[in-house]
Design a protein around this motif. Structure first.
Motif, short mmCIF file in Angstrom:
data_model
loop_
_atom_site.label_atom_id
_atom_site.label_comp_id
_atom_site.label_asym_id
_atom_site.label_seq_id
_atom_site.Cartn_x
_atom_site.Cartn_y
_atom_site.Cartn_z
N ASN C 58 0.81 -1.21 0.00
CA ASN C 58 0.00 0.00 0.00
C ASN C 58 0.85 1.26 0.00
O ASN C 58 0.62 2.18 -0.79
N ASN C 59 1.85 1.31 0.89
CA ASN C 59 2.65 2.52 0.99
C ASN C 59 3.50 2.71 -0.27
O ASN C 59 3.69 3.84 -0.74
N HIS C 60 4.02 1.59 -0.80
CA HIS C 60 4.77 1.63 -2.05
C HIS C 60 3.88 2.22 -3.15
O HIS C 60 4.31 3.09 -3.93
N HIS C 61 2.66 1.74 -3.18
CA HIS C 61 1.66 2.22 -4.14
C HIS C 61 1.46 3.73 -4.02
O HIS C 61 1.51 4.46 -5.01
N HIS C 62 1.25 4.19 -2.77
CA HIS C 62 1.01 5.62 -2.56
C HIS C 62 2.26 6.43 -2.92
O HIS C 62 2.17 7.48 -3.55
N MET C 63 3.41 5.95 -2.48
CA MET C 63 4.65 6.70 -2.70
C MET C 63 4.94 6.83 -4.19
O MET C 63 5.19 7.93 -4.69
N LEU C 64 4.86 5.71 -4.91
CA LEU C 64 5.16 5.75 -6.35
C LEU C 64 4.16 6.63 -7.09
O LEU C 64 4.47 7.23 -8.12
N HIS C 65 2.93 6.70 -6.52
CA HIS C 65 1.91 7.49 -7.19
C HIS C 65 2.31 8.96 -7.26
O HIS C 65 2.00 9.67 -8.23
N ALA C 66 3.01 9.44 -6.23
CA ALA C 66 3.40 10.85 -6.16
C ALA C 66 4.71 11.10 -6.91
O ALA C 66 5.22 12.22 -6.92
N VAL C 67 5.25 10.06 -7.54
CA VAL C 67 6.58 10.14 -8.16
C VAL C 67 6.43 10.46 -9.64
O VAL C 67 5.53 9.99 -10.31
N GLU C 68 7.34 11.29 -10.14
CA GLU C 68 7.29 11.61 -11.57
C GLU C 68 8.49 11.06 -12.33
O GLU C 68 8.37 10.66 -13.48
N ARG C 69 9.67 11.05 -11.69
CA ARG C 69 10.88 10.62 -12.39
C ARG C 69 11.57 9.48 -11.63
O ARG C 69 11.68 9.54 -10.41
N ILE C 70 12.05 8.48 -12.34
CA ILE C 70 12.88 7.48 -11.68
C ILE C 70 14.19 7.34 -12.47
O ILE C 70 14.28 7.74 -13.62
N ASN C 71 15.20 6.78 -11.80
CA ASN C 71 16.49 6.58 -12.48
C ASN C 71 17.13 5.28 -12.01
O ASN C 71 16.52 4.51 -11.26
N GLY C 72 18.34 5.04 -12.44
CA GLY C 72 19.03 3.79 -12.12
C GLY C 72 19.18 3.56 -10.62
O GLY C 72 19.04 2.43 -10.13
N LYS C 73 19.44 4.62 -9.87
CA LYS C 73 19.59 4.48 -8.42
C LYS C 73 18.29 4.02 -7.77
O LYS C 73 18.29 3.24 -6.82
N VAL C 74 17.19 4.55 -8.28
CA VAL C 74 15.88 4.16 -7.75
C VAL C 74 15.65 2.67 -7.97
O VAL C 74 15.19 1.95 -7.07
N LEU C 75 16.00 2.18 -9.17
CA LEU C 75 15.83 0.76 -9.45
C LEU C 75 16.56 -0.10 -8.42
O LEU C 75 16.03 -1.08 -7.90
N TRP C 76 17.78 0.29 -8.10
CA TRP C 76 18.55 -0.50 -7.14
C TRP C 76 18.05 -0.35 -5.72
O TRP C 76 18.05 -1.31 -4.94
N ALA C 77 17.63 0.87 -5.35
CA ALA C 77 17.08 1.06 -4.01
C ALA C 77 15.82 0.21 -3.84
O ALA C 77 15.58 -0.37 -2.77
#
Lengths: 190, 190, 190, 190
Positions: C58-77
């Protein structure tokens, strides 16, 4: 209705069936190459079933691509196909454990025969949902490959009781026929 | 909030529950047809549970299709439904191992009863998230099928202690009632 | 880069972790209610872990919803978070088998503590990828819930060696704190 | 043809391979820390394989992102890659059970070598599907990392018979080389 969700669900299921087959492969007992030898029949039937499921995935992919409308009947026809494919890991494991016995070889073919029948039903349900003169109907035409496969399975299953390896030879032949994705649909789509 | 992610997650979970049921089916021990006979009860309960999960997937598909807005409560109501469905592989395996005993038959029904309750809660949460006069509320109307199912489960569970097969007969009846996707929603959507 | 693929992959993984937990639940041996009793601790820890994974989803869902840009670091995190969550089925099974021993209870908490740290890292990586003054940073603010959870885990783990049930009481408390999806983000999104 | 479905299917499969590895990890027998010690080799090889699969997922993600057109050959090249990755849980489990024996260490490397070859084939198939002067071809350029990895695997596999730990040191080195997502593609995409 959403075609995307039907595709995603089918993909998930096929991926999962492959998983279960991998689980049947089991980690070798023993620390050297000799430990791999008893796994050879299981490995070879795994490769064959992996290719068969790949063929289903590819053709499903191509077929759905040419589809515009789906309905409740399509959902159930698709679910019916998935039911038979869900039994592939079990029959694959059984054949891998008893590669020279006729019954497992016949049951292996019967499940793929019924999956092929279910695929044909799904195809017809899709065509009737699109209406006549649809892209899909034009693209697939007489479905010669499908009919040849059904015939080959029907021959291979009793042959398992004459020479088990003959049944497998025919299963491999069916795989070879389908390995090329359905160029008819691909051509029409292009 | 994204309806698509909710759908995809639910589909993934339902697909996975089917997987676990397949894993319970186990590869037969023995090299001929006789090896398949002891698997018959497990196979039949697998077919029944496969159809039940198919029904849930189909109705979930139809219901979400008529939905426009989701919120945090919907996510949890959906997760609650998935929790009960996650127990289906266990109860299916138990019933398959002990097809004539009343307790497994009753527990099998209890889990489906609670899943049906969770589905009703999910439906109500969705309706209240859409606001009155929504497509969804208009489409489902009095939800007669849902109420009949709850009633049939409630009758079947104690009946398992009278005649176990009677409970299964009622479970099959519930499946038959639902096998047709919810035409009311489909009609309104069209 | 595509946020959708990251979401789908994370959902798939979390769904799969739940699967593995279900597999640990095992079909009861025995044909009546008594056969269910020894499964009670495993069932209760399954429920707790199911809820924890639901919270993450649920929280992942909410957090990603507010996100506009992702990058390589995000993939690894994100992958790092999934690594710790992948260990949940193992620790859940261990706690279920030994519900009164301090070591399994502590390890259970350690894995969730490290998952919480990984979630915080993911959150910070996402914020820095959005740039200052982003929707996400504004929405989460001081992240009080996250800090309180880390603190509660840090207290619960040593407490497992004083009274094992106290550790579980604190884990349940963390779950209760998070059960409500992050209203701050939801409010800002609205 | 739909790139999205190819991505989703690949993600699902990679997620599932990780699942199977987790299943090999097994719940510890025993109620304290000592019960964890015999699991250490399995845990470490799990971490290494988890990272390798993460690398494949990340690079696959980046590569597909730069892709505009896919065809039937791409589907099969992708399926071929997934086949080798599907064997990773088995080799991971074997290495975990026999961390000091050369054969499992060599087989572990061989499967990753063949996966790397399959990845290269997939990459070339994708480039030829895009046509010359495509974004993808420009972005990847000489593919130095890919070539170095193939070389390192080819050295590591025979080295397993000299000193087993040397082979693992080289596998870890390959992982380190790739841990950074392919900046060339990322740079060009930006």
């Amino acid at each position: 209705m959403s075609k995307g969700r039907l595709e995603a669900f089918s993909d998930g299921m096929i991926g999962i069936f492959i998983t279960i087959m991998v689980l049947e492969l089991k980690v070798p007992h023993g620390q050297d190459w000799h430990a791999l030898r008893p796994l050879a029949p299981n490995f070879l039937t795994y490769v064959l079933s992996f290719i068969f499921l790949g063929i289903y995935w590819n053709n499903h992919h191509h077929m759905l691509h040419a589809v515009e409308r789906i309905n409740g009947k399509v959902l159930w026809a698709n679910f019916h196909l998935l039911f038979w494919l869900s039994l592939v890991p079990i029959t694959t494991g059984w054949v891998g454990d008893h590669p020279r016995d006729p019954d497992p070889a016949a049951v292996y073919g019967i499940v793929f025969l019924l999956a092929a029948v279910a695929y044909t039903i799904l195809y017809r349900t899709l065509v009737s949902a699109q209406g006549e003169h649809s892209k899909l109907a034009a693209a697939v035409g007489k479905d010669r490959k499908g009919k040849v496969s059904l015939l080959l399975y029907a021959i291979a299953i009793p042959l398992a009781y004459v020479r088990t390896w003959l049944a497998f030879a025919l299963y491999v032949l069916v795989a070879l026929i389908w390995l090329v994705p359905d160029r008819r649909i691909e051509k029409h789509a292009a």
